[in-house]
Design an enzyme around this catalytic site. Sequence first.
Site, mmCIF file in Angstrom:
data_model
loop_
_atom_site.group_PDB
_atom_site.id
_atom_site.type_symbol
_atom_site.label_atom_id
_atom_site.label_comp_id
_atom_site.label_asym_id
_atom_site.label_seq_id
_atom_site.Cartn_x
_atom_site.Cartn_y
_atom_site.Cartn_z
ATOM 1 N N HIS A 147 -5.793 2.761 0.013
ATOM 2 C CA HIS A 147 -5.806 2.429 1.447
ATOM 3 C C HIS A 147 -5.762 3.690 2.303
ATOM 4 O O HIS A 147 -5.100 3.711 3.345
ATOM 5 C CB HIS A 147 -4.643 1.481 1.795
ATOM 6 N N ASP A 168 -5.704 0.107 -4.862
ATOM 7 C CA ASP A 168 -6.186 0.441 -3.520
ATOM 8 C C ASP A 168 -5.245 1.460 -2.884
ATOM 9 O O ASP A 168 -4.093 1.152 -2.585
ATOM 10 C CB ASP A 168 -6.231 -0.844 -2.681
ATOM 11 N N ARG A 198 -17.771 -1.712 -0.906
ATOM 12 C CA ARG A 198 -16.757 -2.734 -0.647
ATOM 13 C C ARG A 198 -16.781 -3.231 0.793
ATOM 14 O O ARG A 198 -15.737 -3.565 1.356
ATOM 15 C CB ARG A 198 -15.369 -2.133 -0.941
ATOM 16 N N TYR A 241 0.814 -1.208 0.000
ATOM 17 C CA TYR A 241 0.000 0.000 0.000
ATOM 18 C C TYR A 241 0.852 1.265 0.000
ATOM 19 O O TYR A 241 0.572 2.227 0.681
ATOM 20 C CB TYR A 241 -0.977 -0.009 1.181
HETATM 21 MG MG MG Z 1 -9.002 -2.541 0.304
#
Ligand code: MG
Length: 401
Positions: A208, A206, A279, A158
Amino acid sequence: MKVTIRNIRAICTAPANINLIVIKVETSEPGLYGLGCATFAYRHELIELYTERYMKPLLVRRDVSRIGDIWQLMNVNSYWRNGPVTNNVISGIDMALWDIKGKMANMPVYDLLGGKCRDKIAIYRHASGSTPEEAVDNAQRMVSEQGLKYVRIQVNGYGGVGGSQTSHEEKQDGIYMDPSKYISDTVQLFDRARKVMGDEIELCHDVHERIAPVEAVRLAKRLEKYRLFFLEDALSPEQSDYFRNIRQLTTTPIAMGELFNNPKEWDYLIANRLIDYIRCHISQIGGVTPAYKLAHFCEAFGVRTIWHGPGDVSPVGHAANVHLDLATPNAACQEWGNVNDERLMDVFSGVPEPKDGYVTVSGAPGFGVDIDEEKAKKYPAVNTVTLWTQVRNPDGSLQTP
Ligand code: MG
C-alpha cells in the site's frame, strides 16, 4: 427504432458502511435501463453533481448503441481529463451502456466481449491479524473454510499500529505506523506462513505504498524465498521508476495499478515489462471500455490482470470485473472483498457468489446485477472526513496511504 438515453442519475448507498455509487441510465424503451459502478467512496456527492449537472445534459437523446463514441465524448468534453471524479462518472455511464447492450442482445457482457476464455476465476481474499502468528492463523482458517487457492496476508491491515489517534493531544489525527516494524513483521509473517501453510497455497501481500522506495526494493528481495504470488503497490505511482531496480534484483512478482487513472501511468511499466500484474480499479480508469483495451494491451507484453476488488467497489463493479476476467485470456485471479455481505445482498440482486475459491457469473443478460432502490435508501451514504488516508510515521510526518 433507435433506442436513446432518456435519463441518467446517481444512486448513493452504504449498506456495508462504505459509500457506493451506482449510475442508472434509463432509455427511451420502457423498462430498459443499465447500471454501472461510479464508486468514488470518499467524494460521493461530487459524482452525483457531475452526473446530474454535466453528463445528463450532454448525453440525453443520444443513441445507446454508440458506446465507443460516447466514451470518447465523455473523456474529452471537459477538456481536462483523466481525473478520478470524471473517470468514475464516465465509468458508471460506460458500464450502464454495456449493461443495456447486453440486455438488448439478450447476452451477458462477457459474450459481447468475445465470449468465455475460462469458466470461472480464482479469487483471493484478505487475512490479517495483530501479530504474524494471528495473521497466519486467520489465513489458514479462511483457506480451509472457503477453499481458497490464494490469500492475501497482512499484519495490522496495511502495517499500521491500528486505530486512530484522534484524542491524543500531542499527535496529529491519523493512523500511525512504524515502517521498520512493518517490514520486520512482514518478513516474519511470510516465514511463518510458508512453514505453517506449506508451498501449495498462493500468498499475496499489499505494501500500500507505505515505505520508502529503497526499502521497497529491499523488502521485495527479502521476500523472494517465500515465493509470493504478488507483492502489490510496493511503490507509490509517483515513484514507479524504482520498479526497474526491483526487477533487476529479485524475481518477486510485482502487482501495481489501483491508484492509476491516466494511461501514461501504465503504458511504460507494461511495455517495458516492469510489472507482472495490472491492478486497476475499473471505475477509476473510466469503465469496461478502457479496461478491456488495457487487458489486450497487457496481453501483448505478458502482463496479466487482477482487477481491484475491495469494499469500495459496488456489486455492479465486482460483476463487471468477473465478466472481464471470463472474457480475457490474461486474467490471473480476482480480488474479492466483502461482496457477499448480507446487507449488500439485501440491496443488490444477482451478485456473484464464490464457491470453492472460484467465482463466476450466471449468464444473465448484461452484468446480471440489479439494485432495489427502496432498500438502498435504508443505508444512506454519509459525508465524513476520511481518516484512513491520514497515515503518519512515528515522527508525525505523513506517509502515502
Ligand atoms: Mg491494493
